[in-house]
Design a protein around this motif. Structure first.
Motif, PDB file in Angstrom:
ATOM      1  N   VAL A   1       0.840  -1.205   0.000  1.00  0.00           N
ATOM      2  CA  VAL A   1       0.000   0.000   0.000  1.00  0.00           C
ATOM      3  C   VAL A   1       0.870   1.247   0.000  1.00  0.00           C
ATOM      4  N   GLU A   2       1.927   1.255   0.792  1.00  0.00           N
ATOM      5  CA  GLU A   2       2.813   2.424   0.834  1.00  0.00           C
ATOM      6  C   GLU A   2       3.443   2.680  -0.523  1.00  0.00           C
ATOM      7  N   LEU A   3       3.861   1.599  -1.218  1.00  0.00           N
ATOM      8  CA  LEU A   3       4.465   1.766  -2.534  1.00  0.00           C
ATOM      9  C   LEU A   3       3.453   2.301  -3.541  1.00  0.00           C
ATOM     10  N   LEU A   4       2.243   1.760  -3.536  1.00  0.00           N
ATOM     11  CA  LEU A   4       1.216   2.249  -4.454  1.00  0.00           C
ATOM     12  C   LEU A   4       0.924   3.730  -4.220  1.00  0.00           C
ATOM     13  N   ALA A   5       0.820   4.120  -2.956  1.00  0.00           N
ATOM     14  CA  ALA A   5       0.558   5.530  -2.646  1.00  0.00           C
ATOM     15  C   ALA A   5       1.712   6.407  -3.111  1.00  0.00           C
ATOM     16  N   ASP A   6       2.925   5.925  -2.961  1.00  0.00           N
ATOM     17  CA  ASP A   6       4.089   6.693  -3.400  1.00  0.00           C
ATOM     18  C   ASP A   6       4.062   6.882  -4.913  1.00  0.00           C
ATOM     19  N   LEU A   7       3.733   5.829  -5.631  1.00  0.00           N
ATOM     20  CA  LEU A   7       3.676   5.918  -7.090  1.00  0.00           C
ATOM     21  C   LEU A   7       2.575   6.862  -7.558  1.00  0.00           C
ATOM     22  N   ILE A   8       1.398   6.728  -6.984  1.00  0.00           N
ATOM     23  CA  ILE A   8       0.246   7.498  -7.451  1.00  0.00           C
ATOM     24  C   ILE A   8       0.329   8.963  -7.023  1.00  0.00           C
ATOM     25  N   CYS A   9       0.836   9.206  -5.828  1.00  0.00           N
ATOM     26  CA  CYS A   9       0.821  10.575  -5.288  1.00  0.00           C
ATOM     27  C   CYS A   9       2.124  11.338  -5.519  1.00  0.00           C
ATOM     28  N   SER A  10       3.235  10.626  -5.733  1.00  0.00           N
ATOM     29  CA  SER A  10       4.539  11.313  -5.703  1.00  0.00           C
ATOM     30  C   SER A  10       5.446  11.012  -6.877  1.00  0.00           C
ATOM     31  N   SER A  11       4.942  10.443  -7.958  1.00  0.00           N
ATOM     32  CA  SER A  11       5.788  10.188  -9.119  1.00  0.00           C
ATOM     33  C   SER A  11       6.234  11.507  -9.740  1.00  0.00           C
ATOM     34  N   VAL A  12       7.500  11.555 -10.172  1.00  0.00           N
ATOM     35  CA  VAL A  12       8.065  12.801 -10.691  1.00  0.00           C
ATOM     36  C   VAL A  12       8.295  12.757 -12.204  1.00  0.00           C
ATOM     37  N   PHE A  13       8.256  11.584 -12.811  1.00  0.00           N
ATOM     38  CA  PHE A  13       8.401  11.427 -14.259  1.00  0.00           C
ATOM     39  C   PHE A  13       9.660  12.137 -14.769  1.00  0.00           C
ATOM     40  N   PRO A  14      10.840  11.658 -14.342  1.00  0.00           N
ATOM     41  CA  PRO A  14      12.098  12.307 -14.748  1.00  0.00           C
ATOM     42  C   PRO A  14      12.329  12.210 -16.255  1.00  0.00           C
ATOM     43  N   GLU A  15      12.793  13.298 -16.834  1.00  0.00           N
ATOM     44  CA  GLU A  15      12.900  13.384 -18.288  1.00  0.00           C
ATOM     45  C   GLU A  15      13.840  12.330 -18.872  1.00  0.00           C
ATOM     46  N   GLU A  16      14.966  12.057 -18.186  1.00  0.00           N
ATOM     47  CA  GLU A  16      15.907  11.095 -18.756  1.00  0.00           C
ATOM     48  C   GLU A  16      15.303   9.687 -18.820  1.00  0.00           C
ATOM     49  N   GLU A  17      14.501   9.352 -17.822  1.00  0.00           N
ATOM     50  CA  GLU A  17      13.824   8.058 -17.821  1.00  0.00           C
ATOM     51  C   GLU A  17      12.726   8.019 -18.888  1.00  0.00           C
ATOM     52  N   ILE A  18      12.043   9.136 -19.037  1.00  0.00           N
ATOM     53  CA  ILE A  18      10.962   9.213 -20.022  1.00  0.00           C
ATOM     54  C   ILE A  18      11.497   9.021 -21.435  1.00  0.00           C
ATOM     55  N   GLU A  19      12.627   9.625 -21.741  1.00  0.00           N
ATOM     56  CA  GLU A  19      13.189   9.494 -23.076  1.00  0.00           C
ATOM     57  C   GLU A  19      13.546   8.047 -23.384  1.00  0.00           C
ATOM     58  N   ARG A  20      14.093   7.333 -22.390  1.00  0.00           N
ATOM     59  CA  ARG A  20      14.413   5.924 -22.605  1.00  0.00           C
ATOM     60  C   ARG A  20      13.156   5.083 -22.793  1.00  0.00           C
ATOM     61  N   GLU A  21      12.101   5.408 -22.025  1.00  0.00           N
ATOM     62  CA  GLU A  21      10.889   4.594 -22.078  1.00  0.00           C
ATOM     63  C   GLU A  21      10.127   4.786 -23.379  1.00  0.00           C
ATOM     64  N   LYS A  22      10.330   5.903 -24.054  1.00  0.00           N
ATOM     65  CA  LYS A  22       9.663   6.110 -25.336  1.00  0.00           C
ATOM     66  C   LYS A  22      10.021   4.995 -26.323  1.00  0.00           C
ATOM     67  N   ASP A  23      11.288   4.602 -26.337  1.00  0.00           N
ATOM     68  CA  ASP A  23      11.705   3.537 -27.244  1.00  0.00           C
ATOM     69  C   ASP A  23      11.018   2.218 -26.901  1.00  0.00           C
ATOM     70  N   VAL A  24      10.836   1.967 -25.599  1.00  0.00           N
ATOM     71  CA  VAL A  24      10.170   0.736 -25.165  1.00  0.00           C
ATOM     72  C   VAL A  24       8.725   0.714 -25.665  1.00  0.00           C
ATOM     73  N   VAL A  25       8.018   1.823 -25.499  1.00  0.00           N
ATOM     74  CA  VAL A  25       6.619   1.888 -25.910  1.00  0.00           C
ATOM     75  C   VAL A  25       6.495   1.807 -27.423  1.00  0.00           C
ATOM     76  N   ILE A  26       7.400   2.444 -28.154  1.00  0.00           N
ATOM     77  CA  ILE A  26       7.354   2.377 -29.613  1.00  0.00           C
ATOM     78  C   ILE A  26       7.585   0.949 -30.090  1.00  0.00           C
ATOM     79  N   GLU A  27       8.456   0.205 -29.412  1.00  0.00           N
ATOM     80  CA  GLU A  27       8.625  -1.216 -29.750  1.00  0.00           C
ATOM     81  C   GLU A  27       7.336  -1.996 -29.481  1.00  0.00           C
ATOM     82  N   GLU A  28       6.627  -1.630 -28.414  1.00  0.00           N
ATOM     83  CA  GLU A  28       5.347  -2.276 -28.124  1.00  0.00           C
ATOM     84  C   GLU A  28       4.340  -1.992 -29.235  1.00  0.00           C
TER      85      GLU A  28
END
Length: 409
Positions: free
Chosen positions: A103-130
């Motif tokens: 529960v603590e982890l879920l709350a942290d993800l839902i309430c406090s995610s920061v979506f860092p740009e460097e991680e987002i750029e890497r994940e774009k390639d993953v989603v495009i492969e999907e």
């Protein structure tokens, strides 16, 4: 706290609802379902809801991405998520005793995610492969392309994943804005299913979700215009023809859905004795796969019949499908047959309860959409009350002139 059967339901002052299913066992299933999906995206950000689902694991105010991924895995559990057109689910499972960690982890993800740009750029390639993997699978792509045509002019039309171009255009602020707008307590349900005392779970949920507050914005979902029947062939150079025959119907709140579920299961459900499997595969050998499915949204829905065949057999398969629908509309089923198909459907529901995680998710979604629990027993009772004439009325709605066809070859 409301307690009924083995379920406990409570609502926090901020509007967040929680359902606890107290059950024996050594595993707990915990998650959160949000009333937000691809339907809620702006045209300039198609794929955003799904992209948020991916990148919500990439960092919070307290944790790096590797800490998030190992938080449940380090105790033998799992952390995952999925997105649909109208909902997003973030969920975990773990050995019993780790409910607070989950529960603590879920709350942290839902309430406090920061979506860092460097991680987002890497994940774009993953989603495009999907996205590319779906394009390489015509039996999957035909569903998305049919829905684009059936729901044209609304937020239900576009692919959940978006396109390569739309995903490349997304940024961290897009993700943060989507969460602030739609991940609001009143549009969310948390579930916990396991051996823990529901009163303990309530204290844990209050501790980690009680201060959650996103102001959100008024939701604007436009109903899709009436579908204009179409018959389309798209040549992709495939050996097999992948065809969907489908019709627009009512939404998930319509009481006729139970008669529809019964008809759908009898016509082309997962069992080998479905009418279409017997007629198209067993008797004639026209198809390897044929199945019928129902996809109901909050205000509309689709009945879809898929089959894979030789391109030369598409017309013959369609004729047989329509003939079977017309038979259901014209001639009442014998009472013994009707009782048998109800017994089969209810038996399938009972067998499905063996998959506890899916059942737990269903409880949360029913509370989100209906504000009450619609469990296996509730559904079975509603199926039991369906009359042969009610199922026949639904069949009459499914006249051939209401159906559209899309074939990918």
């Amino acid at each position: 706290m409301t307690i009924g059967n083995s379920y406990s339901i409570f609502t926090l002052p901020n509007g967040l609802r929680t359902v606890c299913w107290h059950m024996d066992g050594m595993v707990s299933y915990i998650g959160a379902v949000v009333n937000a999906g691809s339907r809620d995206e702006a045209p300039s950000s198609f794929g955003l809801a799904h992209f948020v689902e991916h990148t919500i694991f990439k960092g919070t105010e307290r944790r790096r991405s590797w800490q998030i991924s190992s938080r449940m895995e380090s105790v033998g559990g799992e952390l995952n998520a999925y997105t649909s057109k109208e909902e997003t689910m973030v969920y975990t499972n773990a050995p019993a005793g780790y409910e607070e960690r989950a529960v603590e982890l879920l709350a942290d993800l839902i309430c406090s995610s920061v979506f860092p740009e460097e991680e987002i750029e890497r994940e774009k390639d993953v989603v495009i492969e999907e996205i590319n993997s779906y394009l390489d699978s015509p039996s999957d792509a035909v569903y998305d392309e049919f829905e684009e045509l059936a729901y044209a002019g609304s937020g239900l039309a576009h692919n959940i994943l978006g396109s390569a171009d739309s995903v490349r255009a997304l940024g961290g602020e897009d993700c943060r804005s989507f969460v602030r707008r739609f991940y609001t307590p009143d549009q969310m349900v948390v579930y916990c299913c396991g051996p823990s005392d529901p009163r303990k779970i309530r204290r844990i949920v209050e501790r980690y979700f009680g201060s959650m507050h996103f102001p959100g914005e008024p939701r604007q979902r436009t109903m899709a215009p009436e579908m204009k029947p179409f018959d389309m062939l798209r040549d992709r150079g495939n050996h097999q023809a992948n065809t969907i025959v489908g019709a627009r119907l009512f939404g998930r709140g319509d009481q006729r859905r139970f008669a529809l579920f019964l008809l759908n299961n009898y016509l082309g459900g997962p069992c080998m004795n479905s009418r279409l499997n017997r007629e198209l595969r067993e008797k004639r050998g026209y198809v390897y796969t044929v199945d019928s499915s129902v996809s109901l949204m909050s205000d509309t829905g689709l009945m879809l019949i898929y089959f894979g065949s030789d391109p030369k057999s598409v017309g013959k398969c369609r004729s047989i499908i329509f003939r079977e629908l017309e038979r259901l509309a014209d001639s009442p089923l014998p009472p013994s047959t009707f009782e048998r198909i109800k017994r089969q459907y209810c038996g399938q529901l009972l067998v499905s309860t063996d998959h506890r995680e899916n059942r737990a998710m269903s409880l949360a979604k029913s509370l989100l959409y209906y504000d009450e629990i619609h469990d296996i027993a509730t559904t079975a009772a509603n199926i039991g009350n369906v009359t042969a004439e009610e199922m026949r009325d639904v069949a009459r709605m499914l006249s051939p002139d209401r159906f559209s066809t899309l074939t990918l070859t």
